[in-house]
Scaffold this active site. Structure first.
Site, short mmCIF file in Angstrom:
data_model
loop_
_atom_site.label_atom_id
_atom_site.label_comp_id
_atom_site.label_asym_id
_atom_site.label_seq_id
_atom_site.Cartn_x
_atom_site.Cartn_y
_atom_site.Cartn_z
NE ARG A 90 -52.26 -7.99 -2.21
CZ ARG A 90 -53.06 -7.20 -2.92
NH1 ARG A 90 -53.15 -5.93 -2.63
NH2 ARG A 90 -53.76 -7.68 -3.92
CD GLU A 108 -60.39 1.78 -2.59
OE1 GLU A 108 -59.31 1.20 -2.37
OE2 GLU A 108 -61.10 1.54 -3.57
CG ASP A 109 -55.45 0.34 -2.17
OD1 ASP A 109 -56.44 0.89 -2.70
OD2 ASP A 109 -54.92 -0.69 -2.64
P1 XMP Z 1 -59.53 3.45 -9.49
O1 XMP Z 1 -58.87 3.66 -10.82
O2 XMP Z 1 -60.82 2.71 -9.61
O3 XMP Z 1 -58.50 2.53 -8.78
O4 XMP Z 1 -59.64 4.74 -8.71
C1 XMP Z 1 -58.59 2.13 -7.51
C2 XMP Z 1 -57.98 0.76 -7.35
O5 XMP Z 1 -56.99 0.51 -8.36
C3 XMP Z 1 -55.82 -0.04 -7.82
N1 XMP Z 1 -54.70 0.88 -8.08
C4 XMP Z 1 -53.42 0.62 -7.81
N2 XMP Z 1 -52.86 -0.45 -7.23
N3 XMP Z 1 -50.74 0.57 -7.42
C5 XMP Z 1 -51.52 -0.47 -7.05
O6 XMP Z 1 -51.00 -1.43 -6.51
C6 XMP Z 1 -51.23 1.69 -8.01
O7 XMP Z 1 -50.48 2.62 -8.33
C7 XMP Z 1 -52.65 1.72 -8.22
N4 XMP Z 1 -53.48 2.63 -8.75
C8 XMP Z 1 -54.74 2.09 -8.64
C9 XMP Z 1 -56.11 -0.20 -6.35
O8 XMP Z 1 -56.48 -1.55 -6.13
C10 XMP Z 1 -57.29 0.70 -6.05
O9 XMP Z 1 -58.13 0.19 -5.06
MG MG Z 2 -54.41 -4.00 -6.61
#
Ligand code: XMP
Ligand code: MG
Length: 178
Positions: free
Chosen positions: A167, A101-102
């Site tokens: 990105r 995951e990112d």
């Molecule tokens: P959750 O809330 O499900 O989130 O843990 C995971 C997904 O939400 C996106 N995400 C972000 N994307 N900047 C982003 O570009 C952020 O600060 C951020 N916080 C959450 C992301 O796609 C991740 O997989």
């Molecule tokens: Mg995103």
């Protein structure tokens, strides 16, 4: 229309990312080399792509790759619901799985995906995330490999987007609304 944002200096530099990604890969090599089995690496599209590919370049364990795509975000906020847009097509039953995951924020996406992958009866499933935003957590998520723990800010770059833009930035930045 999505609101305009401003970004400042890099919050995590490209050099710091490179260094940390290498360290994470060394740890993963240490943990999985003794198994003698191939590691099924599942990359979450699209955000984790840059990170996952850089990580994979440093892995010496044999790997099998697949992708899935899920979303819970719209603009700068979590919708609270996870949508699976693309599922894996590679069989993972009986294999060691590493979900890449990112970022883990509320924890909803990661825990949903881990449960989803577990339903394929893998030998093991672990989670690797470049970023961890623990202040955003709504449900617990055990992250086995974490790159950086960050404050509750919206970040972008190195795969992370703001409505699909930014990105390709090589570093990670904090985004602020104008
Ligand atoms: P959750 O809330 O499900 O989130 O843990 C995971 C997904 O939400 C996106 N995400 C972000 N994307 N900047 C982003 O570009 C952020 O600060 C951020 N916080 C959450 C992301 O796609 C991740 O997989
Ligand atoms: Mg995103």
């Amino acid at each position: 229309m999505t609101p305009a944002i401003k970004i400042g200096d890099p919050f995590i530099t490209a050099d710091a990312i490179r260094q940390r990604v290498k360290e994470m890969a060394l740890q993963i090599n240490q943990d999985y080399t003794p198994t003698g089995r191939a590691l099924s690496v599942i990359i979450v599209l699209k955000g984790a792509c840059f990170f996952a590919i850089d990580l994979l370049r440093h892995l010496t364990v044999s790997t099998r790759l697949d992708f899935l795509q899920a979303s819970s975000y719209s603009g700068m906020g979590s919708t609270g619901e996870v949508h699976l847009h693309k599922d894996i097509t590679m069989p993972i039953a009986g294999t060691d799985v590493l979900l890449v995951e990112d970022i883990v924020d509320t924890g909803l996406t990661a825990s949903w995906l881990l449960q989803h992958l577990s339903s394929h009866s893998p030998a093991s499933v672990r989670l690797c995330s470049l970023l961890d935003k623990p202040r955003g957590r709504r449900i617990p998520a055990k992250i086995d490999y974490v790159g950086f723990v960050i404050p509750d800010e919206f970040v972008l770059g190195y795969g992370l987007d703001y409505d699909e833009a930014y990105r390709n930035l090589p570093a990670i930045y904090v985004a602020k609304p104008y």
